[in-house]
Enzyme design. Structure first.
Site, PDB file in Angstrom:
ATOM      1  N   CYS A  96       2.194   2.839  12.759  1.00 21.93           N
ATOM      2  CA  CYS A  96       3.290   3.728  12.388  1.00 21.93           C
ATOM      3  C   CYS A  96       3.593   4.722  13.494  1.00 21.93           C
ATOM      4  O   CYS A  96       4.717   5.187  13.638  1.00 21.93           O
ATOM      5  CB  CYS A  96       2.937   4.500  11.137  1.00 21.93           C
ATOM      6  SG  CYS A  96       1.893   3.550  10.048  1.00 21.93           S
TER       7      CYS A  96
ATOM      8  N   THR B 258      11.261  -7.735 -11.230  1.00 21.47           N
ATOM      9  CA  THR B 258      10.629  -9.033 -11.450  1.00 21.47           C
ATOM     10  C   THR B 258       9.457  -9.197 -10.489  1.00 21.47           C
ATOM     11  O   THR B 258       9.604  -8.993  -9.286  1.00 21.47           O
ATOM     12  CB  THR B 258      11.659 -10.165 -11.233  1.00 21.47           C
ATOM     13  OG1 THR B 258      12.770  -9.906 -12.088  1.00 21.47           O
ATOM     14  CG2 THR B 258      11.065 -11.520 -11.553  1.00 21.47           C
TER      15      THR B 258
ATOM     16  N   SER C 157      -3.600  -3.214  -0.531  1.00 22.06           N
ATOM     17  CA  SER C 157      -2.521  -3.993   0.074  1.00 22.06           C
ATOM     18  C   SER C 157      -3.058  -5.361   0.474  1.00 22.06           C
ATOM     19  O   SER C 157      -4.205  -5.468   0.918  1.00 22.06           O
ATOM     20  CB  SER C 157      -1.981  -3.261   1.306  1.00 22.06           C
ATOM     21  OG  SER C 157      -0.987  -4.039   1.930  1.00 22.06           O
ATOM     22  N   ALA C 158      -2.234  -6.404   0.341  1.00 23.14           N
ATOM     23  CA  ALA C 158      -2.715  -7.766   0.617  1.00 23.14           C
ATOM     24  C   ALA C 158      -2.700  -8.128   2.103  1.00 23.14           C
ATOM     25  O   ALA C 158      -3.545  -8.891   2.563  1.00 23.14           O
ATOM     26  CB  ALA C 158      -1.875  -8.786  -0.163  1.00 23.14           C
ATOM     27  N   HIS C 159      -1.752  -7.569   2.871  1.00 27.92           N
ATOM     28  CA  HIS C 159      -1.577  -8.104   4.235  1.00 27.92           C
ATOM     29  C   HIS C 159      -2.609  -7.613   5.235  1.00 27.92           C
ATOM     30  O   HIS C 159      -2.607  -8.038   6.390  1.00 27.92           O
ATOM     31  CB  HIS C 159      -0.144  -7.869   4.738  1.00 27.92           C
ATOM     32  CG  HIS C 159       0.182  -6.487   5.184  1.00 27.92           C
ATOM     33  ND1 HIS C 159       0.085  -6.101   6.501  1.00 27.92           N
ATOM     34  CD2 HIS C 159       0.617  -5.402   4.509  1.00 27.92           C
ATOM     35  CE1 HIS C 159       0.466  -4.834   6.610  1.00 27.92           C
ATOM     36  NE2 HIS C 159       0.786  -4.384   5.410  1.00 27.92           N
TER      37      HIS C 159
ATOM     38  N   GLY D 133       0.814  -1.216   0.000  1.00 22.16           N
ATOM     39  CA  GLY D 133       0.000   0.000   0.000  1.00 22.16           C
ATOM     40  C   GLY D 133       0.845   1.262   0.000  1.00 22.16           C
ATOM     41  O   GLY D 133       0.507   2.258  -0.651  1.00 22.16           O
ATOM     42  N   THR D 134       1.936   1.245   0.716  1.00 22.53           N
ATOM     43  CA  THR D 134       2.801   2.426   0.801  1.00 22.53           C
ATOM     44  C   THR D 134       3.334   2.811  -0.575  1.00 22.53           C
ATOM     45  O   THR D 134       3.280   3.977  -0.978  1.00 22.53           O
ATOM     46  CB  THR D 134       3.967   2.157   1.770  1.00 22.53           C
ATOM     47  OG1 THR D 134       3.421   1.863   3.063  1.00 22.53           O
ATOM     48  CG2 THR D 134       4.904   3.343   1.867  1.00 22.53           C
TER      49      THR D 134
ATOM     50  N   GLN E 172      -7.640  -0.037   3.954  1.00 24.58           N
ATOM     51  CA  GLN E 172      -8.459  -0.547   5.074  1.00 24.58           C
ATOM     52  C   GLN E 172      -9.872  -0.904   4.633  1.00 24.58           C
ATOM     53  O   GLN E 172     -10.521  -1.734   5.258  1.00 24.58           O
ATOM     54  CB  GLN E 172      -8.535   0.493   6.204  1.00 24.58           C
ATOM     55  CG  GLN E 172      -7.247   0.702   6.968  1.00 24.58           C
ATOM     56  CD  GLN E 172      -6.860  -0.464   7.873  1.00 24.58           C
ATOM     57  OE1 GLN E 172      -7.683  -1.283   8.257  1.00 24.58           O
ATOM     58  NE2 GLN E 172      -5.581  -0.537   8.209  1.00 24.58           N
TER      59      GLN E 172
HETATM   60  C1  LIG Z   1      -1.441  -0.476   6.149  1.00 24.73           C
HETATM   61  C2  LIG Z   1      -1.829   0.716   5.381  1.00 24.73           C
HETATM   62  C3  LIG Z   1      -1.026   1.220   4.351  1.00 24.73           C
HETATM   63  C4  LIG Z   1       0.324   0.644   4.038  1.00 24.73           C
HETATM   64  O1  LIG Z   1       0.266  -0.573   3.351  1.00 24.73           O
HETATM   65  P1  LIG Z   1       1.584  -1.505   3.326  1.00 24.73           P
HETATM   66  O2  LIG Z   1       1.192  -2.627   2.430  1.00 24.73           O
HETATM   67  O3  LIG Z   1       1.832  -1.904   4.737  1.00 24.73           O
HETATM   68  O4  LIG Z   1       2.680  -0.681   2.751  1.00 24.73           O
HETATM   69  C5  LIG Z   1      -1.463   2.320   3.651  1.00 24.73           C
HETATM   70  N1  LIG Z   1      -2.645   2.895   3.931  1.00 24.73           N
HETATM   71  C6  LIG Z   1      -3.455   2.434   4.902  1.00 24.73           C
HETATM   72  C7  LIG Z   1      -4.754   3.109   5.149  1.00 24.73           C
HETATM   73  C8  LIG Z   1      -3.076   1.337   5.667  1.00 24.73           C
HETATM   74  O5  LIG Z   1      -3.863   0.904   6.649  1.00 24.73           O
END
Ligand SMILES: *Cc1c(COP(=O)(O)O)cnc(C)c1O
Length: 393
Positions: A325, A237, A199-201, A70-71, A179
């Site tokens: 963070c 890659t 983001s997947a995690h 996501g970052t 989120q």
């Molecule tokens: C966790 C989060 C991110 C960052 O995603 P990562 O995959 O950890 O880099 C960005 N935006 C929001 C709103 C998040 O909760």
């Protein structure tokens, strides 16, 4: 056994996702850009994952750019487009004061590079209102980036209304939907956005993979340059196993969402209800309007969030004081300050976030553990009585 209440920071990998991924780390290990059979095999898996993720958010496969998370998606959305639209600087960017740092810090940095950022304040209930974005729009506004669902307090913004304004004003619209994904509907056409970060995690997928939705035709200079992978939008890659895991995780959250979201919302409300009735001088940080089902944000007056977190941790409960963070720094959360929570109260913040393996029993055990922790900390506090308990005389 640890009771995990920090799903908004990250989620465990679902075993079904792990199972889908492992072949792409072992026998199907190919580089998807290689022309031989092993490479073509990986390419097919990567493209199937792309199609599946695109379909889940109403996009076309060629509009999905895989990133490291996501970052990176947030950084690319803002930087890659501005480099194209306004290479000399001079662009006005609108964002909000309670964005994730992956947006907030980029806009602050752009402000030092000859652009100008406006940070719209959310209201005290935790929403960025379209009227306030409209009031900030200027003829030189080129980009609007507003978070879809806030990661600390869970409020969900009306992105469709804000995107319509941006479009009318000739600006590109980005939203961070990290989120929101898997908890509420995320559809790029209904939202009317040009870019959207995923983001997947946060959805039981692996760490280190995410995606940027980039509407067809959006001008874009890649943040990461090199071999030209991802249609020249993101070199390097590709993480095939990660992409396969991401797609599998998204399929699962979407299949379970209509049942899972109401279940989590009931648990969220149960925690808030129990904490606020059993402990005086506590409240839900926000309680109005559309909110994520899995985040219970609480304010416990007169105690430090960090102190509660550490004592709960000792008792086997993992919670957060706000965004992952900002933990580790003793500054009050920028999100809480942005919605007008006074500094001294903002320090007593807890973010309890729920997920797939949270049970009602877990939630009750958490409240049972929290109540004596707060009572003990308040009893030790030299200022609690004076500050927060009105005397009868
Ligand atoms: C966790 C989060 C991110 C960052 O995603 P990562 O995959 O950890 O880099 C960005 N935006 C929001 C709103 C998040 O909760």
């Amino acid at each position: 056994m640890t009771h995990y209440f920090d799903y908004a920071a990250t989620t465990p990998l679902d075993p079904r996702v792990f199972e889908a991924m492992t072949p792409y780390m072992t026998e199907h290990f190919g580089n998807p850009n290689s022309l031989h059979a092993i490479g073509r095999d990986a390419f097919r898996a990567l493209e199937t994952a792309r199609e599946s993720i695109a379909a889940a958010i109403g996009a076309q496969p060629e509009e999905i750019v895989f990133t490291s998370g996501g970052t990176e998606a947030d950084n690319a959305a803002l930087l890659s487009t501005l480099w194209r639209i306004a290479p000399e600087g001079g662009a006005h960017i609108i964002t909000s004061a309670y964005e994730h740092p992956a947006v907030l810090e980029v806009v602050e940095w752009l402000g030092k590079q000859g652009h100008e950022g406006t940070f719209v304040a959310p209201c005290k209930d935790g929403f960025v209102h379209a009227e306030d974005v409209a009031a900030a729009m200027r003829p030189d506004t080129r980009l609007v980036s507003i978070i879809m669902a806030n990661n600390e307090i869970g409020t969900v913004n009306d992105i469709a209304a804000i995107a319509a304004l941006a479009r009318e004003g000739g600006a590109l619209m980005h939203t961070d939907a990290v989120q929101a994904l898997g908890k509420i509907a995320v559809n790029v056409d209904e939202l009317g956005v040009d870019m959207l970060s995923l983001s997947a995690h946060k959805i039981y997928g692996p760490r280190g993979i995410g995606a940027l939705y980039l509407r067809r035709g959006t001008r874009f200079d890649p943040l990461i340059k090199g071999g030209g992978q991802e249609s020249r939008k993101r070199s390097g890659t590709q993480n095939v196993a990660g992409a396969v895991g991401f797609a599998q995780a998204l399929e699962l959250v979407e299949a379970e969402r209509s049942k899972e979201s109401p279940r989590l919302a009931a648990l969220r409300d149960r925690i808030v209800e129990q904490v606020t009735t059993r402990l005086e001088n506590t409240r839900a940080t926000v309680c109005e309007g559309v909110r994520l089902p899995n985040i219970a944000p609480l304010l416990i007056y007169g105690v430090e969030g960090e102190a509660m977190l550490l004592q709960l941790d000792n008792a086997g409960f993992s919670v957060s004081t706000g965004s992952a963070c900002s933990s580790g720094s003793l500054a009050a959360s920028h999100v809480l300050l942005a919605i007008g929570v006074p500094q001294e109260i903002a320090h007593g913040s807890l973010r309890i976030s729920l997920g797939r393996w949270t049970t009602e029993k877990d939630c009750d055990a958490l409240v049972d553990a929290l109540v004596p922790v707060v009572e003990r900390l308040r009893a030790m506090s030299p200022v609690y009585e004076k500050m927060f308990c009105a005397t009868d005389e």
